[in-house]
Design a protein around this motif. Sequence first.
Motif, mmCIF file in Angstrom:
data_model
loop_
_atom_site.group_PDB
_atom_site.id
_atom_site.type_symbol
_atom_site.label_atom_id
_atom_site.label_comp_id
_atom_site.label_asym_id
_atom_site.label_seq_id
_atom_site.Cartn_x
_atom_site.Cartn_y
_atom_site.Cartn_z
ATOM 1 N N PRO A 242 56.457 13.030 130.668
ATOM 2 C CA PRO A 242 55.015 12.835 130.514
ATOM 3 C C PRO A 242 54.393 14.001 129.747
ATOM 4 C CG PRO A 242 55.578 13.305 132.794
ATOM 5 C CD PRO A 242 56.856 13.204 132.036
ATOM 6 N N LEU A 243 53.168 13.831 129.334
ATOM 7 C CA LEU A 243 52.502 14.818 128.486
ATOM 8 C C LEU A 243 52.470 16.203 129.128
ATOM 9 C CD1 LEU A 243 51.057 15.324 125.849
ATOM 10 C CD2 LEU A 243 48.934 14.606 126.939
ATOM 11 N N PHE B 179 56.725 22.701 128.080
ATOM 12 C CA PHE B 179 57.792 23.083 127.159
ATOM 13 C C PHE B 179 57.230 23.887 125.989
ATOM 14 C CE2 PHE B 179 60.394 19.112 128.383
ATOM 15 C CZ PHE B 179 60.949 19.783 129.457
ATOM 16 N N ILE B 180 56.095 23.438 125.459
ATOM 17 C CA ILE B 180 55.479 24.121 124.322
ATOM 18 C C ILE B 180 55.025 25.517 124.735
ATOM 19 C CG2 ILE B 180 53.490 24.098 122.764
ATOM 20 C CD1 ILE B 180 53.768 21.003 122.753
ATOM 21 N N GLU B 181 54.398 25.615 125.907
ATOM 22 C CA GLU B 181 53.946 26.925 126.387
ATOM 23 C C GLU B 181 55.124 27.874 126.593
ATOM 24 O OE1 GLU B 181 51.742 26.085 129.924
ATOM 25 O OE2 GLU B 181 50.114 25.115 128.823
ATOM 26 N N LEU C 23 60.225 15.156 117.382
ATOM 27 C CA LEU C 23 60.297 14.738 118.778
ATOM 28 C C LEU C 23 58.942 14.291 119.302
ATOM 29 C CD1 LEU C 23 62.706 17.318 120.419
ATOM 30 C CD2 LEU C 23 63.116 14.903 119.984
ATOM 31 N N PHE C 24 57.886 15.016 118.906
ATOM 32 C CA PHE C 24 56.565 14.631 119.366
ATOM 33 C C PHE C 24 56.170 13.276 118.789
ATOM 34 C CE2 PHE C 24 51.838 15.015 119.373
ATOM 35 C CZ PHE C 24 51.693 14.933 120.755
ATOM 36 N N HIS C 25 56.551 13.004 117.548
ATOM 37 C CA HIS C 25 56.278 11.699 116.945
ATOM 38 C C HIS C 25 57.000 10.599 117.724
ATOM 39 C CE1 HIS C 25 55.572 8.556 114.032
ATOM 40 N NE2 HIS C 25 56.873 8.347 113.972
ATOM 41 N N TYR C 26 58.252 10.825 118.068
ATOM 42 C CA TYR C 26 58.997 9.843 118.852
ATOM 43 C C TYR C 26 58.346 9.628 120.210
ATOM 44 C CZ TYR C 26 62.867 10.115 115.512
ATOM 45 O OH TYR C 26 63.642 10.060 114.389
ATOM 46 N N TRP C 27 57.875 10.720 120.818
ATOM 47 C CA TRP C 27 57.204 10.601 122.103
ATOM 48 C C TRP C 27 55.920 9.777 121.961
ATOM 49 C CZ3 TRP C 27 52.437 11.852 124.035
ATOM 50 C CH2 TRP C 27 52.308 11.756 125.424
#
Length: 78
Positions: free
Chosen positions: A59-60, A66-68, A2-6
């Motif tokens: 956005p970032l 989400f990660i936190e 997902l991060f790659h797609y983002w």
Amino acid sequence: MLFHYWKMGNYILYHQNLQGWDGKVIKRLAQAIRFNYPEKKGYSVRNLAYMCQFARSYPLGALRSFIETDMKLITPSV
């Protein structure tokens, strides 16, 4: 993944805004990826457009939250 797609979507959006890329850039990028990396799957015009929508929607800062939150849920607390 997902991060790659983002990152891909964000890259396209960044250059569209910075350099004034037109709408055909996604089509040309998909063709270039298909030509240079025929073994890579998932980089169709439609998927690249979805990646741009994903990056625009999240956005970032939202991804960081989400990660936190995910890290807090993984770490057990009593």
